[in-house]
Design a protein around this motif. Sequence first.
Motif, PDB file in Angstrom:
ATOM      1  N   ARG A 153      39.786  31.623  47.696  1.00 35.04           N
ATOM      2  CA  ARG A 153      40.110  33.045  47.642  1.00 35.04           C
ATOM      3  C   ARG A 153      38.804  33.809  47.707  1.00 35.04           C
ATOM      4  N   GLY A 186      40.583  39.154  47.799  1.00 31.96           N
ATOM      5  CA  GLY A 186      41.937  38.699  47.499  1.00 31.96           C
ATOM      6  C   GLY A 186      42.627  37.965  48.625  1.00 31.96           C
ATOM      7  N   TRP A 218      45.844  38.568  46.741  1.00 28.31           N
ATOM      8  CA  TRP A 218      45.751  37.678  45.600  1.00 28.31           C
ATOM      9  C   TRP A 218      44.631  38.057  44.635  1.00 28.31           C
ATOM     10  N   GLN A 219      44.040  39.241  44.758  1.00 28.88           N
ATOM     11  CA  GLN A 219      42.933  39.630  43.894  1.00 28.88           C
ATOM     12  C   GLN A 219      43.351  39.841  42.442  1.00 28.88           C
ATOM     13  N   GLY A 220      44.612  40.076  42.149  1.00 31.43           N
ATOM     14  CA  GLY A 220      45.082  40.304  40.794  1.00 31.43           C
ATOM     15  C   GLY A 220      45.247  39.039  39.972  1.00 31.43           C
ATOM     16  N   TYR A 221      45.178  37.881  40.589  1.00 31.17           N
ATOM     17  CA  TYR A 221      45.381  36.611  39.884  1.00 31.17           C
ATOM     18  C   TYR A 221      44.050  36.057  39.405  1.00 31.17           C
ATOM     19  N   ARG A 222      44.037  35.531  38.188  1.00 32.71           N
ATOM     20  CA  ARG A 222      42.814  34.988  37.621  1.00 32.71           C
ATOM     21  C   ARG A 222      42.529  33.582  38.087  1.00 32.71           C
ATOM     22  N   LEU A 257      43.855  29.972  40.518  1.00 33.83           N
ATOM     23  CA  LEU A 257      44.674  29.308  41.519  1.00 33.83           C
ATOM     24  C   LEU A 257      44.672  27.831  41.133  1.00 33.83           C
TER      25      LEU A 257
END
Length: 65
Positions: free
Chosen positions: A31, A35, A58-62, A64
């Motif tokens: 990532r 994001g 996907w920038q809001g997810y801490r 993967l």
Amino acid sequence: MKLFTNWGGSYNVVVGVGDITDDGRADLVSRDTGGTLWRNSGDGKGSFGARAKISTGWQGYRFLS
């Protein structure tokens, strides 16, 4: 063995995900700081090919995993 250089400047997550392309070779998902998710397909010789965009937002997810 060095696979890539300077990933820290543009990627904030890199995960070995197994074989997601169903070709019998392990792949990477990364990532970037914007994001976007990228896939690098394994070549079966210990290296990886060029990146291919999988998804964005996907920038809001801490994490993967």
